[in-house]
Design a protein around this motif. Structure first.
Motif, PDB file in Angstrom:
ATOM      1  N   UNK A 563      42.935  40.139  46.106  1.00  0.00           N
ATOM      2  CA  UNK A 563      42.971  41.388  46.860  1.00  0.00           C
ATOM      3  C   UNK A 563      41.867  41.454  47.908  1.00  0.00           C
ATOM      4  N   UNK A 564      41.120  40.336  48.075  1.00  0.00           N
ATOM      5  CA  UNK A 564      40.023  40.338  49.034  1.00  0.00           C
ATOM      6  C   UNK A 564      38.727  40.889  48.468  1.00  0.00           C
ATOM      7  N   UNK A 565      38.676  41.100  47.139  1.00  0.00           N
ATOM      8  CA  UNK A 565      37.467  41.625  46.500  1.00  0.00           C
ATOM      9  C   UNK A 565      36.632  40.447  45.997  1.00  0.00           C
ATOM     10  N   UNK A 566      35.507  40.188  46.655  1.00  0.00           N
ATOM     11  CA  UNK A 566      34.669  39.056  46.277  1.00  0.00           C
ATOM     12  C   UNK A 566      33.861  39.333  45.015  1.00  0.00           C
ATOM     13  N   UNK A 567      33.600  40.585  44.738  1.00  0.00           N
ATOM     14  CA  UNK A 567      32.804  40.938  43.565  1.00  0.00           C
ATOM     15  C   UNK A 567      33.728  41.369  42.430  1.00  0.00           C
ATOM     16  N   UNK A 568      33.296  41.212  41.194  1.00  0.00           N
ATOM     17  CA  UNK A 568      34.128  41.647  40.073  1.00  0.00           C
ATOM     18  C   UNK A 568      34.164  43.163  39.956  1.00  0.00           C
ATOM     19  N   UNK A 569      35.214  43.657  39.323  1.00  0.00           N
ATOM     20  CA  UNK A 569      35.366  45.087  39.052  1.00  0.00           C
ATOM     21  C   UNK A 569      34.855  45.342  37.644  1.00  0.00           C
ATOM     22  N   UNK A 570      34.019  46.328  37.488  1.00  0.00           N
ATOM     23  CA  UNK A 570      33.475  46.627  36.172  1.00  0.00           C
ATOM     24  C   UNK A 570      33.506  48.129  35.953  1.00  0.00           C
ATOM     25  N   UNK A 571      33.680  48.528  34.703  1.00  0.00           N
ATOM     26  CA  UNK A 571      33.718  49.950  34.380  1.00  0.00           C
ATOM     27  C   UNK A 571      33.958  50.158  32.899  1.00  0.00           C
ATOM     28  N   UNK A 572      34.106  51.411  32.491  1.00  0.00           N
ATOM     29  CA  UNK A 572      34.352  51.766  31.101  1.00  0.00           C
ATOM     30  C   UNK A 572      35.494  52.785  31.057  1.00  0.00           C
ATOM     31  N   UNK A 573      36.549  52.439  30.339  1.00  0.00           N
ATOM     32  CA  UNK A 573      37.739  53.279  30.236  1.00  0.00           C
ATOM     33  C   UNK A 573      37.555  54.285  29.112  1.00  0.00           C
ATOM     34  N   UNK A 574      37.806  55.562  29.421  1.00  0.00           N
ATOM     35  CA  UNK A 574      37.669  56.589  28.382  1.00  0.00           C
ATOM     36  C   UNK A 574      38.684  56.397  27.268  1.00  0.00           C
ATOM     37  N   UNK A 575      39.924  56.014  27.637  1.00  0.00           N
ATOM     38  CA  UNK A 575      40.948  55.809  26.612  1.00  0.00           C
ATOM     39  C   UNK A 575      41.891  54.714  27.073  1.00  0.00           C
ATOM     40  N   UNK A 576      42.239  53.816  26.129  1.00  0.00           N
ATOM     41  CA  UNK A 576      43.126  52.701  26.433  1.00  0.00           C
ATOM     42  C   UNK A 576      44.138  52.564  25.307  1.00  0.00           C
ATOM     43  N   UNK A 577      45.405  52.504  25.670  1.00  0.00           N
ATOM     44  CA  UNK A 577      46.480  52.285  24.707  1.00  0.00           C
ATOM     45  C   UNK A 577      47.377  51.189  25.240  1.00  0.00           C
ATOM     46  N   UNK A 578      47.586  50.143  24.449  1.00  0.00           N
ATOM     47  CA  UNK A 578      48.354  48.975  24.872  1.00  0.00           C
ATOM     48  C   UNK A 578      49.582  48.857  23.985  1.00  0.00           C
ATOM     49  N   UNK A 579      50.760  48.817  24.602  1.00  0.00           N
ATOM     50  CA  UNK A 579      52.012  48.593  23.886  1.00  0.00           C
ATOM     51  C   UNK A 579      52.596  47.258  24.318  1.00  0.00           C
TER      52      UNK A 579
END
Length: 663
Positions: A563-579
């Motif tokens: 996507x043209x992003x040279x730096x990594x994306x970092x963060x913290x998700x408040x809620x994650x649900x994976x099906x």
């Protein structure tokens, strides 16, 4: 089947040394006690092509016309006595090796102090004298391997400091303390201070504190701590904050560090089992007779002087055995008890002892001789390339059971008549390199690769991770008009939404209310906040986000160079649900007023969720990523469309790359 496998191959010593060891213990009487069955001792050298040698020096005898200095201390070594003369010869020999750059056969580097080890069956009278002689010549020496703490100058200075602060009228302790490195007065300065004074030495120092400012300042600070500081704190302040350890090491040398560290360690040991009293500690140390065992490994470039007992397991290129004429302690003394199968006996003098005591004494003497021979074997086999055997005699003739006598018999068996100069030193093997013989020239080094002379390329700069707050042009959201309490409210809601799904449904209200009150939320606000949170958890629209398998506070880190992003994306998700086919990402917001539609959401929130979606696409390939914002006041869930997310991500990519026109 059990078969004996003798370990006769030595990987340490050269063939000349091993051949001499075999000759020393060739006779049955000489090897008595070395082997369990009395079998012959025979070594094989792994270093069969290496060269080495043995120097066999004649013993030094006392001068019959010289009775020594009558005013010298009775326990001091007379400067013209055989031990003192031999110590001077050994120190001169070592100094000659080091100064001339002599090399051992097969060695590329000259002899270093770490290559030399002096082994003794007993520490005195030779140990202290040879250490002194080497220090006079500037030879680095590690000191004795085992010393008594209260006999070390550094420990004596620290004890004198404790005695003075406990009783400042103790002029003798104060005088010793003033001469120590802690205060640093010279003999002349101490004489000027003490001579002609009218009262105590401390009063004289106080009266003339301008002349002796450093000493008065140090002692005054230590007196301030004497009444309340425990021993460890007291001495730590003197050694660290006031620079006492640096002063002691500067004058006494690095070997005094062992005594200082052991002294400090004893302060902690005393405090664990006794009342932390300075007076009690000083009495405990002086009565304890603590010994220090130094680490005599080869790491430091110093000559090692140690007992044979302490040398087990060690080795050196050159081993010197100077005290070889003495017999083991206790052979000719009526001390201790005799332990036999029939009981314990007191060793009466021979003329008064019964037969059973004489037999027991003879057996004990034989066991001491066997142990003495075993130590001689250990001493001989510590050497790798060079072995020097010497000794000094007293008024009694050389004893046949001494190490020197055993070595002398072996030298005669080898028919060694070769002498060097007038000193009648017998040579076994080769010692040419010590006296200017040919030394091995090392092979020319291989040419260095070309890259070693080139400038190192610049290290790639790792860009900082991309966060929503770093996006240019992002505006902060509009906050709720709750004043400073908005942060408290948001933190409490986030914590409840993260932890309450893991608790039983019937206890959620009770636990939530207790947590809110414990977090500082007023009672009237806490009840409304809990109702709001429970409404979110019980809402059927949010069931998937808080159901089984969902997780709270999930860290995410992913790269999207596509996507043209040279730096990594970092963060913290408040809620994650994976099906199986879908990934649901929710971010909690406690803002007021609530947005009515997706178009009313703050751009910063949209950018944040777009980045989370891009990172999740990399972590969960092949699954649809659904993003939503959960506003707890309501509650209201706004699902974010894929079209809006793609547009926000394109704008972020353009902004990060510095392209104008980003939305």
């Amino acid at each position: 089947e059990l078969r004996p496998v003798p370990l006769t191959t030595s990987r340490r010593s050269v063939p000349e040394i091993l051949g001499f060891v075999d000759a020393v213990f060739a006779s049955e009487s000489a090897r008595a006690g070395l082997t369990s069955r009395g079998e012959a001792i025979q070594h094989h050298a792994h270093r069969e092509k290496d060269k080495g040698g043995i120097e066999f020096w004649p013993t030094l005898k006392p001068d019959e016309q010289d009775d020594g200095d009558p005013w010298a201390p009775v326990d001091a070594v007379q400067k013209d006595s055989p031990p003192a003369r031999l110590a001077a010869q050994v120190a001169a020999k070592i100094s000659g090796w080091l100064d001339s750059g002599a090399r051992l056969p097969g060695h590329d580097a000259p002899i270093q102090p770490r290559d030399i080890m002096i082994l003794l069956p007993r520490r005195e009278p030779f140990g202290s004298e040879v250490i002194r002689q080497m220090k006079v010549r500037g030879i680095p020496v590690a000191g004795a391997d085992r010393v008594r703490l209260t006999e070390q100058i550094a420990a004596m200075d620290l004890i004198a400091l404790g005695r003075f602060v406990l009783q400042r009228e103790d002029d003798l302790s104060l005088a010793a303390l003033l001469r120590s490195p802690l205060c640093g007065l010279s003999e002349d300065a101490l004489f000027r201070l003490a001579h002609g004074r009218k009262g105590e030495l401390w009063q004289a120092l106080v009266a003339r504190q301008g002349e002796f400012a450093d000493a008065h300042r140090f002692l005054s600070r230590m007196l301030e701590r004497a009444d309340y500081a425990p021993p460890f704190e007291f001495y730590s302040h003197a050694l660290t904050a006031l620079g006492g350890k640096e002063k002691l090491l500067g004058r006494l040398g690095p070997e005094s560090a062992d005594a200082i560290e052991e002294f400090l360690s004893l302060t902690l040991t005393h405090e664990r089992g006794h009342s932390p009293s300075l007076e009690s500690f000083l009495h405990w140390v002086e009565a304890g007779n603590v010994e220090i065992k130094r680490d005599m490994e080869r790491s430091r470039n110093e000559v090692r002087v140690m007992t044979v007992h302490g040398a087990k397991g060690l080795e050196a290129d050159i081993v010197i055995l100077p005290d070889t004429t003495s017999l083991p302690g206790g052979l000719n003394r009526s001390e201790g008890l005799l332990y036999t199968e029939d009981g314990v006996l007191f060793p009466l003098p021979k003329q008064d002892a019964p037969d059973i005591a004489r037999v027991a004494r003879t057996a004990a003497d034989e066991e001491l001789k066997r142990e003495h021979r075993r130590l001689f074997y250990v001493a001989l086999t510590r050497a790798r390339d060079r072995l020097c055997i010497c000794g000094f005699e007293g008024k009694r003739p050389l004893q046949p059971d001494s190490w020197y006598a055993l070595a002398q018999v072996a030298a005669r068996q080898l028919d060694l008549d070769l002498t060097r100069g007038d000193d009648q030193v017998r040579i076994i093997g080769s010692v040419e390199d010590e006296h200017g013989g040919e030394t091995r020239v090392p092979d020319a080094p291989a040419p260095l690769p070309g890259w070693i002379s080139q400038q190192a390329p610049a290290e790639p700069v790792t860009p900082n991770p991309i966060r929503p707050s770093d996006i240019p042009g992002a505006a902060p959201p509009a906050f709720s008009p709750l004043g400073a309490s908005r942060f408290l409210r948001g933190n409490v809601v986030h914590a409840l939404l993260a932890r309450l799904p893991e608790t039983p449904r019937e206890r959620r209200a009770e636990i939530a209310l207790k947590f809110a009150r414990a977090s500082g939320v007023p009672q009237k606000d806490a009840e409304g906040l809990v109702r709001e949170t429970l409404t979110v958890l019980d809402h059927p629209l949010f069931a998937a986000a808080f159901g089984p398998g969902s997780k709270a506070e999930v860290a995410i880190h992913a790269s999207r160079p596509d996507l043209g992003l040279k730096a990594p994306i970092t963060g913290r998700l408040d809620r994650l649900a994976v099906s199986e086919s879908e990934v649901l990402i929710l971010d909690f917001k406690t803002n007021r007023p609530l947005p009515n539609a997706e178009a009313d959401i703050a751009p910063l929130y949209l950018d944040q969720m777009a980045l989370y979606r891009a990172a999740a696409q990399s972590v969960f390939p092949g699954k649809r990523i659904v993003c939503g914002l959960l506003f707890t006041d309501g509650p209201r869930l706004l699902q974010l469309s894929d079209v809006v997310m793609d547009a926000r991500l394109a704008g972020i990519s353009m902004a990060v790359q510095g392209v104008s026109g980003a939305p």
